[in-house]
Design an enzyme around this catalytic site. Structure first.
Site, PDB file in Angstrom:
ATOM      1  N   ASP A  49       4.008  -2.234   3.947  1.00 35.00           N
ATOM      2  CA  ASP A  49       3.302  -3.338   3.288  1.00 35.00           C
ATOM      3  C   ASP A  49       4.205  -4.546   3.082  1.00 35.00           C
ATOM      4  OD1 ASP A  49       1.132  -1.667   3.222  1.00 35.00           O
ATOM      5  OD2 ASP A  49       0.696  -1.976   1.098  1.00 35.00           O
ATOM      6  N   ASN A  94      -2.774  -2.689   6.408  1.00 35.39           N
ATOM      7  CA  ASN A  94      -3.692  -2.300   5.331  1.00 35.39           C
ATOM      8  C   ASN A  94      -3.101  -2.707   3.988  1.00 35.39           C
ATOM      9  OD1 ASN A  94      -5.960  -1.232   4.144  1.00 35.39           O
ATOM     10  ND2 ASN A  94      -5.346   0.901   4.351  1.00 35.39           N
ATOM     11  N   ASP A 314      -3.641   3.848  -9.821  1.00 34.28           N
ATOM     12  CA  ASP A 314      -2.871   4.500  -8.756  1.00 34.28           C
ATOM     13  C   ASP A 314      -2.228   5.787  -9.250  1.00 34.28           C
ATOM     14  OD1 ASP A 314      -3.593   2.586  -6.962  1.00 34.28           O
ATOM     15  OD2 ASP A 314      -1.693   1.507  -6.993  1.00 34.28           O
ATOM     16  N   GLU A 342      -6.895   2.234  -0.157  1.00 30.29           N
ATOM     17  CA  GLU A 342      -6.526   2.511   1.233  1.00 30.29           C
ATOM     18  C   GLU A 342      -7.541   3.396   1.952  1.00 30.29           C
ATOM     19  OE1 GLU A 342      -2.662   1.105  -0.504  1.00 30.29           O
ATOM     20  OE2 GLU A 342      -4.552   1.917  -1.195  1.00 30.29           O
ATOM     21  N   HIS A 386      -0.999   6.831   1.790  1.00 34.69           N
ATOM     22  CA  HIS A 386       0.288   7.303   1.284  1.00 34.69           C
ATOM     23  C   HIS A 386       0.160   8.111   0.006  1.00 34.69           C
ATOM     24  CE1 HIS A 386       0.605   3.545  -1.459  1.00 34.69           C
ATOM     25  NE2 HIS A 386      -0.573   3.524  -0.882  1.00 34.69           N
ATOM     26  N   ARG A 387      -0.721   7.685  -0.896  1.00 33.26           N
ATOM     27  CA  ARG A 387      -0.806   8.362  -2.196  1.00 33.26           C
ATOM     28  C   ARG A 387      -1.466   9.736  -2.085  1.00 33.26           C
ATOM     29  NH1 ARG A 387       1.968   5.318  -5.084  1.00 33.26           N
ATOM     30  NH2 ARG A 387       1.790   3.051  -5.034  1.00 33.26           N
ATOM     31  N   LYS A 412       4.009   3.489   3.895  1.00 30.30           N
ATOM     32  CA  LYS A 412       3.377   2.312   3.274  1.00 30.30           C
ATOM     33  C   LYS A 412       4.125   1.880   2.025  1.00 30.30           C
ATOM     34  CE  LYS A 412      -1.103   0.760   1.459  1.00 30.30           C
ATOM     35  NZ  LYS A 412      -1.276  -0.502   2.184  1.00 30.30           N
TER      36      LYS A 412
END
Length: 426
Positions: A49, A94, A314, A342, A386-387, A412
């Site tokens: 990112d 993204n 998040d 995402e 990613h999360r 990311k």
């Protein structure tokens, strides 16, 4: 497809030095680019990112030098908005933290621009931001689907006005307007329509703007008044805090299988709302110790919680997998904006939690998780998110291995996440 199988982890113990915050890194880069003077940014996050933002700034004519390790960036400010001599197409992957603020900044710049990204970016809404910018007389056109990227921007000088913006989907829309408003010729009043989600992310924006010498009047998050004809003033040094969202995985691991885990880079003095993830762990039973720039967690038996987690959207994802190790049913509420991240994170988390044996109720804006007696080995799809990958690594804290599909999607925000997890695993 690449896979990574994590074998059961017996205990978690140790210290983690966090990579820089994604939210702060991209805000700092853009503001430094718009500022008067030269800013040195340290502890910059090294990730996809951030690379998208850096590449965009280079295309826009911003000069910067990046250290070999990528964590220090010296930016020569433009002293205002950009001026592109020829039409530009900027590919932003993204990266919402690049797409939304750049859309606003380029609307007020000279030149013609197309902002585009990977397929998922074209499914992430931008309409509320475009509607708000239109109230400042911006000229923005949708190239494929209404309310979604890609967009074509014919940049021009914008004048301040009263702007109404929907705050219910993403705080990044408000952040984008806030960041450009001080540089406009006249004053701007921003009025929030509906409930503003993720208020702590607005606090991050206001804090960094203040650090770069710009003031904003915040009327209890219902409206904001920004005087025009201000300018961002470069800082000799701006140090990016550690990423509080990234801290959540290690704090949760410590709560589940500690031992004792200390994360360095966030603490009592942090401006990031996701630091309050530690408060949720404490409510679940973990022992938490705060210092100015670190948080320590000591593992204890965990019990379920039922909470509104809109303030930590998040990090709240990590509670969904922590719930697998808590007694009772955990419910995470007021998280509709998971659906426009995402991936559709509510659906993704529900689907993958069921794979490991959890009983899950997925609502429009909430999720309830009841853990099974024992977790099942599963292959976890990560949805290029990613999360999701990092959250489900916690399943290995059970007696069962877990297989993560496409583990490199963590690039990311945290390319060496699995290496860091191994460092504190016993």
């Amino acid at each position: 497809m690449e896979q990574l199988t994590l074998n059961p982890i017996g205990k978690i113990n140790g210290e983690i030095f966090l990579p820089g915050s994604k939210s702060l890194s991209n805000r700092a880069l853009l503001i430094a680019a718009l500022a008067n003077g030269v800013t040195k940014i340290t502890n910059l996050l090294v990730s996809d990112d951030i690379n998208h933002m850096l590449n965009a700034l280079k295309s826009l004519g911003i000069e910067y030098t990046l250290s070999d390790c990528g964590t220090e960036c010296t930016v020569i400010g433009n002293g205002g908005f950009f001026n592109a001599k020829k039409p530009l197409e900027l590919y932003l992957g993204n990266a919402g933290t690049a797409m939304r603020p750049l859309c606003a900044a380029l609307a007020a710049s000279e030149g013609e621009f197309i902002l585009t990204g990977e397929p998922r970016m074209k499914e992430r809404p931008i309409g509320h931001l475009v509607d708000a910018l239109a109230q400042l007389d911006a000229d923005i056109e949708y190239l494929e689907n209404k309310d979604y990227p890609p967009v074509k921007i014919k940049g021009k000088a914008l004048t301040g006005n009263t702007v109404t913006i929907d705050g219910s989907i993403s705080s990044q829309f408000l952040t984008a307007i806030l960041m450009i408003a001080p540089l406009l010729e006249t004053n701007t009043t921003i009025e929030i329509d509906g409930e503003l989600v993720s208020k702590p992310y607005i606090d991050i924006t206001l804090d960094i703007m203040r650090r770069f010498n710009v003031s904003v009047q915040n009327n209890d998050y219902k409206s904001f008044i920004v005087n025009g004809k201000q300018s961002y003033q470069a800082l000799d040094k701006y140090m990016v805090e550690g990423d509080a969202s990234s801290a959540s995985y290690f704090l949760a691991a410590g709560a589940i299988k500690g031992g004792e885990v200390t994360v360095h880079g966030i603490g009592k003095l942090s401006v990031q709302g996701d630091k309050h993830f530690a408060d949720v762990l404490e409510k679940m039973g973990a022992e938490i110790h705060w210092k100015d720039e670190s948080i320590t967690v000591i593992g204890k038996p965990l019990t379920a919680v039922d909470m509104d987690m809109n303030h930590i959207p998040d990090a709240a994802m990590t509670i969904a997998t922590t719930a697998l190790f808590a007694t009772g049913t955990t419910t995470i509420r007021n998280i509709y904006n998971w659906r426009v991240k995402e991936t559709d994170r509510l659906n993704a988390m529900a689907t993958e939690l069921r794979k490991v044996g959890a009983e899950v109720v997925e609502g429009k804006d909430y999720i309830s998780i009841t853990p099974p007696k024992s977790l099942k080995h599963a292959e976890i799809d990560t949805y290029n998110d990613h999360r999701v990958a990092m959250c489900f690594s916690l399943v290995a804290l059970s007696d069962t291995p877990v297989t993560i599909n496409d583990p490199k999607c963590t690039a990311k925000t945290f390319p060496d996440y699995f290496d860091k997890l191994a460092q504190v695993s016993c």
